[in-house]
Write a protein that holds these residues in place. Structure first.
Motif, PDB file in Angstrom:
ATOM      1  N   GLY A 184       0.812  -1.209   0.000  1.00 63.65           N
ATOM      2  CA  GLY A 184       0.000   0.000   0.000  1.00 63.65           C
ATOM      3  C   GLY A 184       0.846   1.260   0.000  1.00 63.65           C
ATOM      4  N   GLN A 185       2.094   1.141  -0.477  1.00 65.62           N
ATOM      5  CA  GLN A 185       2.999   2.286  -0.518  1.00 65.62           C
ATOM      6  C   GLN A 185       3.694   2.359  -1.875  1.00 65.62           C
ATOM      7  OE1 GLN A 185       4.870   1.193   3.423  1.00 65.62           O
ATOM      8  NE2 GLN A 185       4.905   3.419   3.592  1.00 65.62           N
ATOM      9  N   TYR A 186       3.971   3.592  -2.261  1.00 60.36           N
ATOM     10  CA  TYR A 186       4.557   3.859  -3.567  1.00 60.36           C
ATOM     11  C   TYR A 186       5.879   4.579  -3.378  1.00 60.36           C
ATOM     12  CZ  TYR A 186       4.944   5.816  -8.323  1.00 60.36           C
ATOM     13  OH  TYR A 186       5.366   6.166  -9.584  1.00 60.36           O
ATOM     14  N   ARG A 235      -1.000   4.637  -0.323  1.00 62.05           N
ATOM     15  CA  ARG A 235      -2.168   4.577  -1.202  1.00 62.05           C
ATOM     16  C   ARG A 235      -3.240   5.559  -0.696  1.00 62.05           C
ATOM     17  NH1 ARG A 235      -3.202   0.958  -4.916  1.00 62.05           N
ATOM     18  NH2 ARG A 235      -1.668  -0.508  -4.040  1.00 62.05           N
ATOM     19  N   ALA A 240       0.855   9.360  -4.707  1.00 59.74           N
ATOM     20  CA  ALA A 240       1.154   7.935  -4.891  1.00 59.74           C
ATOM     21  C   ALA A 240       0.724   7.464  -6.270  1.00 59.74           C
ATOM     22  CB  ALA A 240       0.460   7.106  -3.810  1.00 59.74           C
ATOM     23  N   GLY A 241       1.687   6.949  -7.027  1.00 59.62           N
ATOM     24  CA  GLY A 241       1.394   6.398  -8.337  1.00 59.62           C
ATOM     25  C   GLY A 241       1.327   7.413  -9.451  1.00 59.62           C
ATOM     26  N   TRP A 271       5.025   0.374  -6.870  1.00 63.16           N
ATOM     27  CA  TRP A 271       4.234  -0.001  -5.708  1.00 63.16           C
ATOM     28  C   TRP A 271       4.947  -1.173  -5.037  1.00 63.16           C
ATOM     29  CZ3 TRP A 271       0.350   2.765  -3.798  1.00 63.16           C
ATOM     30  CH2 TRP A 271      -0.301   3.667  -4.628  1.00 63.16           C
TER      31      TRP A 271
END
Length: 396
Positions: A184-186, A235, A240-241, A271
């Protein structure tokens, strides 16, 4: 010289007299190939790209990984231009220092360019008589020691190694995956230049981890000319992303605008995930690197674990005539520890989701207690790799 396999048109079989076929010429595949060459194996590596893929920017190599490079005879090549980092700081949203660690307490730490690591391993493999074939994507394997390719050909060897990354087709063809768990991390990572005055500035020659809310900025000197930057977000965060948003990150860390203004927008983003397998081996097939032990990068041990696992694999194979027995011993020696490192790395990253006061207290505890540090965030760094050349005491 790079040697390419020949096709037997009668059977669609790639003919080889080699003992090991490796899918993937990343850190794990190259380290395993060189380690096995040093043990007398004939090695053939098959890479899906047209050349060595230099993904990412710089790479953390702690004491465990450096011991592997020394054993393989490529240490000096890899770290020739790299900075020997001795201090790591942690700072809060306003730049206030709340933690400092002498990284030398866990051994040496260098951050060479990923290109230096990969090309040094590649060159050493060719010098030692190994073969690398490019443009050969692997699509599967068989437990009997068969590696299959997208062009319909196969190669038979005494040992097959799947080092084909987190989306390993070798692994998945053998139903070896237990689960893939998103963190859940980028992470957005890039290299920036170092100005002349910063090279001799002690404050800007340290690794520094800056935290504000769920965002984290890592500043890590790599060479005299370049610094590795990693921006991480969770996220749900608009950052993020998505492409690098300079204004948003300056707002998060206004005192670091001097860093933000140098960050280009063409960095690499990922990710983070953790991969867990049912087994690392099946018959004459073994998996290493991200195919077996992908983890979030918060301990800086992705490459280190790939290299130590590779050296340990070569060591186990040198002590057993039976390949499946050697693979079973290798997995028994390595797997439990590697999975512990994966777990610690995952939980370290989850500190981003905790209240700032709790996170600050936890990081101060880890940074200030050597006993705790060596059993968690630095446990891999201080573990001597199996098969490594013994250290020689200074003055001996």
């Amino acid at each position: 010289m790079l040697l390419f396999p020949q096709t037997d048109d009668r059977a669609g079989l790639l003919m080889t007299t080699g003992s090991v076929a490796i899918a993937g010429a990343g850190i794990g595949g190259l380290a395993a190939g060189l380690a096995l060459l040093r043990k007398g194996w004939k090695v053939h590596i098959y890479e899906q790209s047209d050349s060595i893929r230099i993904l990412g920017a710089s790479i953390y190599i702690w004491e465990n990984g450096l011991r592997v490079l020394e054993t393989l005879g490529v240490f000096d090549r890899v770290v020739a231009d790299a900075v020997h980092v001795r201090t790591r700081e942690r700072r809060d949203a306003g730049g206030e220092l709340f933690g400092i660690e002498n990284t030398a307490s866990s051994g040496r730490l260098y951050l060479p360019l990923r290109k230096a690591l990969l090309t040094s391993l590649q060159d050493a493999i060719i010098e030692a008589g190994g073969e690398i074939s490019f443009g050969m994507p692997a699509v599967g394997a068989e437990p009997a020691g068969v590696l299959k390719f997208a062009n319909g050909c196969s190669v038979k060897a005494d040992l097959v190694i799947g080092a084909d990354g987190i989306n390993s087709r070798v692994r998945d063809s053998l139903d070896m995956l237990q689960w893939r768990k998103p963190a859940g991390q980028y992470g957005y990572r890039i290299m920036i230049r170092r100005e002349a005055g910063e090279v001799d500035d002690d404050a800007r020659s340290r690794i520094c981890e800056h935290w504000n809310g769920t965002r984290r900025l890592l500043y890590a000197p790599s060479t005299r000319e370049q610094v590795y930057i990693q921006l991480t977000s969770v996220r749900g965060d608009p950052a993020a992303g998505n492409p690098f948003d300079r204004a948003s990150w300056i707002k998060t860390f206004p005192h670091l605008e001097w860093i933000m203004e140098r960050i280009p927008t063409d960095g690499k983003g990922d990710w983070f995930e953790t991969v867990r397998l049912k087994s690392w081996t099946k018959g004459r097939v073994a998996l290493i690197g991200d195919a077996a032990s992908a983890q979030p990068p918060f301990l800086g041990q992705g490459g280190g674990i790939a290299m130590t696992s590779s050296l340990s694999l070569a060591d186990a194979l040198s002590k057993h005539d039976d390949v499946p027995a050697a693979l079973a011993k290798w997995e028994s020696d390595e797997r439990r520890f590697v999975e512990w490192v994966q777990t610690v790395s995952r939980y370290y990253g989850q500190l981003a989701r905790t209240p700032p006061a709790f996170r600050r207290a936890a990081l101060k505890l880890f940074g200030g207690n050597q006993w705790l540090r060596e059993r968690t965030i630095r446990c891999a760094a201080i573990r001597a790799p199996l098969g490594a050349t013994p250290l020689v005491a200074e003055g001996a």
